[in-house]
Design a protein around this motif. Structure first.
Motif, PDB file in Angstrom:
ATOM      1  N   GLY A  26      41.670  17.016 -11.734  1.00 16.03           N
ATOM      2  CA  GLY A  26      40.255  16.653 -11.754  1.00 16.03           C
ATOM      3  C   GLY A  26      40.004  15.293 -12.380  1.00 16.03           C
ATOM      4  O   GLY A  26      38.933  14.714 -12.194  1.00 16.03           O
ATOM      5  N   ASN A  51      40.264   9.753  -7.305  1.00 14.36           N
ATOM      6  CA  ASN A  51      39.955  10.398  -6.034  1.00 14.36           C
ATOM      7  C   ASN A  51      40.260  11.894  -6.123  1.00 14.36           C
ATOM      8  O   ASN A  51      41.122  12.410  -5.416  1.00 14.36           O
ATOM      9  N   ARG A  68      30.129   8.677   2.387  1.00 17.57           N
ATOM     10  CA  ARG A  68      31.217   9.596   2.030  1.00 17.57           C
ATOM     11  C   ARG A  68      32.235   9.695   3.142  1.00 17.57           C
ATOM     12  O   ARG A  68      33.435   9.648   2.932  1.00 17.57           O
ATOM     13  N   GLU A 115      32.395  13.947  -8.988  1.00 17.10           N
ATOM     14  CA  GLU A 115      33.340  13.348  -8.033  1.00 17.10           C
ATOM     15  C   GLU A 115      32.910  11.939  -7.644  1.00 17.10           C
ATOM     16  O   GLU A 115      33.715  11.010  -7.595  1.00 17.10           O
ATOM     17  N   GLN A 174      28.966  19.040  -9.784  1.00 11.46           N
ATOM     18  CA  GLN A 174      30.297  18.818  -9.247  1.00 11.46           C
ATOM     19  C   GLN A 174      30.334  17.551  -8.379  1.00 11.46           C
ATOM     20  O   GLN A 174      31.181  16.670  -8.559  1.00 11.46           O
ATOM     21  N   ALA A 175      29.370  17.471  -7.455  1.00 10.84           N
ATOM     22  CA  ALA A 175      29.317  16.312  -6.556  1.00 10.84           C
ATOM     23  C   ALA A 175      29.104  15.035  -7.359  1.00 10.84           C
ATOM     24  O   ALA A 175      29.716  14.005  -7.083  1.00 10.84           O
ATOM     25  N   ARG A 217      36.267   8.745   3.174  1.00 10.42           N
ATOM     26  CA  ARG A 217      37.317   9.684   3.530  1.00 10.42           C
ATOM     27  C   ARG A 217      38.188   9.131   4.652  1.00 10.42           C
ATOM     28  O   ARG A 217      39.421   9.247   4.633  1.00 10.42           O
ATOM     29  N   ASP A 244      38.765  14.383  -5.101  1.00 10.44           N
ATOM     30  CA  ASP A 244      38.500  15.189  -3.912  1.00 10.44           C
ATOM     31  C   ASP A 244      39.680  15.216  -2.946  1.00 10.44           C
ATOM     32  O   ASP A 244      39.755  16.075  -2.080  1.00 10.44           O
ATOM     33  N   VAL A 245      40.614  14.275  -3.047  1.00  6.56           N
ATOM     34  CA  VAL A 245      41.783  14.314  -2.172  1.00  6.56           C
ATOM     35  C   VAL A 245      43.053  14.496  -3.009  1.00  6.56           C
ATOM     36  O   VAL A 245      44.111  13.957  -2.686  1.00  6.56           O
TER      37      VAL A 245
END
Lengths: 323, 384
Positions: B328, B332, B214, B192, B188-189, B218, B334-335
């Motif tokens: 997905g 980006n 990271r 991303e 998963q990481a 962010r 993750d955001v």
């Protein structure tokens, strides 16, 4: 004044202009004391060992001689020893003037020279603050045989700037046109130097931000004429607007000191900033920042003509104000 | 593990190079003496060149990754593979002439004398001219490999003497697979990081392995949602400016200290006592060079952060235009929540205006404008 012969005049300090003046005056005195005297001038950096002894010996053509050494900080070690030996036993027929350019270099030889009885030191320091410049101008005019009042001297400093050479020239011009012994007042200064100003970027920025458009444009022209770098003007605008924008964001009810630390400006500026802010809305500030940033690129080669870019920036910033 | 394994998502290129290796050992056609590797940053230009060099020198003739020759090539210590790169701004004529001399040597143990110029785009025109003759007609066993972001970065006379190999931006899935297999990062990481770095393998790895990188990313992405008043825009601009300065400081401080120590040792300068004549000049030249490097590092860092902001706007636009179904798939991812919010707040037109503002800021910074002022202008435009 005691005879310059047999003594050593040591001129120290950072102001090249003032040191030069003292040197010339000293040479004048030497010539006055003995018109036949030959005065040799040399740079300390060029003196080689042994040369100093030759220079301080009496000449074939006259009994007395004068020696001026400038740039004492560059004196090589061997010549330093010779100079110190001479200073301990100066010849009564030789007048010596030593000029040190200031700074820490060659400080050792200065300290040793000062211990000799024959050495007289004159320190020249350039005035630092605007007030000191005003005092300096007043004394300068007095030396030239006239007087000038505080107000007129302050006006002259604002107009001419803080360069001593320029100030001395201006004082000389004023005294010779007003006539010796006549008091130089505000009117005389305004007559010769009125409208002229030694402008810095911040003054233009403040004028434009406060909406004094005519003054801002006039000062901008003076800045151009005085070769103020365009980048300094844009950076002054940026920092002025930056403080205002930050101030606009600070909530009310804070004391000046707290506001100052919140926006990163000195406390004494907060009051001025508050009154400037009254003419601005957030949208206007954003627009003005945009103009300044674009102009910054243009004066760095992005545009054809920096002068035009700056003038347009002043107009657009003033136009971005409220109303 | 063969030498080709680290070339992610470059299958067509690997095929071409393998054919060339086979031709080189059999004497058939398909091999040539000068190669120009081009491709976007992070796609692995110099890795491709090194792998190719290793395969040419391989004792089994395939790039097995296990023989003595392959191992030394990977470690960068193969005697017949010379790597030419620079940390400075450019490669000058002095260095180029040195390389020309090395090019005329007979290989000492391997079959080829390979010269890999990793920063061919940093060759000055004079240095490139000094290489021309050697690249055009090298001795029979000499192979040149030049690497540059685009063919236009190398002068035309060099370009025309080389066979061009174009690398593509590796697909995110391939980068993610590499991160999982080589660095042992969880799937998963890895996915991303691969998406967020948009095909830059080195950046993906840093994102996946370093908390600090990271966190910094962010922080930058969060700025986009914090722009309300003009004051907050200025604060956001100041944040980027400071992060960039810190980044440059981290990288430059240790290098600066080492260079200064080397200089002092070279001139025999002690803590106290007289400085030798000429030392002051050398010191100020060094300090000037270091300042220039610091400026470049901090500008590069700003540019990297602007690219992050740009990728965020790209996602917002993709959502607004309905071209992304699965959150997905966003760069980006993750955001994704924030991207959705920003997309609802504006229109495609306003997003495009923001993209323009970011691009203009990149140009201004590159054009030597005051970076803080450019950033402030951009942030104000982003908030509008």
């Amino acid at each position: 004044m005691a005879s310059p012969f047999g003594s050593i005049l040591l001129v120290t300090g950072g102001s090249e202009f003032l040191a030069d003046r003292v040197r010339r005056k000293a040479v004048g005195q030497i010539r006055e004391a003995d018109p036949a005297c030959e005065v040799a001038e040399s740079e300390a950096g060029r003196l080689v060992a042994g040369e100093l002894a030759a220079l301080t010996s009496p000449s074939l053509f006259s009994t007395s001689s004068g020696l001026v050494i400038t740039g004492l900080e560059d004196l090589v070690d061997a010549a330093q020893a010779e100079l110190l030996a001479y200073a301990a036993e100066p010849s009564s027929d030789v007048a010596v003037v030593l000029v040190h350019g200031g700074g820490n270099k060659g400080k050792g030889v200065l300290d040793k020279l000062r211990k000799n009885a024959a050495v007289h030191e004159v320190k020249v320091e350039a005035p630092k603050y605007e007030r000191d410049h005003v005092t300096w101008v007043r004394r300068e005019v007095t030396d030239l045989g006239s007087t000038i009042d505080e107000e007129a001297a302050a006006l002259l400093v604002t107009a001419v700037g803080q360069d001593l050479r320029a100030l001395a020239g201006a004082a000389d011009q004023l005294v010779s046109s007003a006539g010796q012994g006549v008091r130089v007042d505000r009117e005389v200064v305004a007559q010769y130097f009125g409208g002229r100003a030694d402008v810095r970027g911040f003054e233009i920025a403040d004028a434009a931000i406060e909406g004094r458009l005519a003054a801002a444009l006039e000062q901008l022209r003076w800045a151009e004429a005085n070769k103020v770098a365009p980048v300094l003007v844009t950076s002054a605008f940026a920092s002025g607007l930056r403080s205002l924008t930050k101030l606009a964001d600070v909530r009310g009810g804070l004391r000046d000191n707290e506001v100052a630390s919140a926006i990163g400006a000195p406390p004494f500026k907060v009051r001025a900033l508050r009154s400037q802010l009254r003419g601005w809305e957030p949208e206007g500030l954003a627009r003005a920042m945009d103009v300044v940033a674009r102009t910054d690129v243009e004066v760095k080669g992005g545009g054809a003509d920096p002068a035009y870019a700056l003038e347009r920036m002043v107009l657009q910033v003033a136009a971005a104000r409220r109303g | 593990m063969t030498v080709w394994d680290e070339l992610v998502g470059q299958e067509p290129v690997v095929e071409v190079l393998q054919r060339a290796v086979a031709a080189a050992s059999s004497g058939g056609s398909g091999m040539t003496h000068a190669w120009l590797f081009t491709g976007p940053p992070g796609s692995g230009r110099s890795n491709a060149a090194r792998a190719f060099a290793a395969a040419l020198q391989c004792e089994r003739g395939t790039g097995c990754g296990e023989c003595h020759s392959c191992v030394t090539a990977r470690a960068g210590s193969h005697p017949d593979i010379t790597l030419i790169s620079t940390q400075g701004l450019s490669i000058g004529t002095d260095q180029a002439r040195e390389v020309v001399r090395a090019a005329s040597l007979h290989p000492s143990s391997g079959r080829w004398q390979v010269l890999v110029v990793e920063d061919a785009d940093r060759l000055t025109d004079q240095a490139a001219n000094a290489l021309l003759k050697a690249i055009e007609e090298p001795p029979p066993a000499t192979i040149w490999m030049l690497c540059a972001p685009a063919v236009e970065d190398v002068i035309v006379t060099i370009r025309s003497r080389c066979r061009s190999v174009v690398l593509r931006t590796p697909p995110a899935a391939a980068v993610a697979r590499l991160l999982v297999e080589r660095d042992g990062i969880d799937a998963q990481a890895a996915r991303e990081a691969a998406q967020a770095s948009q095909g830059h393998v080195g950046r993906a790895r840093a994102l996946a392995t370093k908390d600090e990188v990271r966190r910094r990313r962010r922080e930058i992405l969060d700025l986009a949602g914090s722009l309300r008043t003009p004051g907050s825009c200025l604060r956001a601009a100041a944040t980027i400016h400071e992060l960039a300065a810190d980044h440059a400081k981290d990288l430059a401080d240790s290098a600066d200290a080492k260079e200064l120590a080397d200089l002092r040792a070279g001139w025999g300068v002690e803590e106290r006592g007289k400085r030798p004549a000429g030392y002051a000049g050398a010191l100020s030249a060094l300090e000037k060079e270091q300042k220039r490097r610091r400026t470049r590092l901090s500008r590069d860092a700003i540019d990297g952060m602007l690219l992050d902001l740009l990728s965020l706007q790209r996602d917002v636009l993709a959502v607004q235009l309905g071209s992304v179904q699965d959150p997905g798939d966003l760069v980006n991812a993750d955001v994704a929540g924030e991207v959705q919010t920003l997309a609802r707040l504006g229109t495609a037109e306003s997003t495009l205006r923001r993209v323009d503002a970011i691009l203009e800021c990149r140009e201004s910074v590159a054009a030597n404008a005051a970076p803080l002022l450019c950033l402030e202008r951009m942030m104000l435009a982003l908030a509008a």
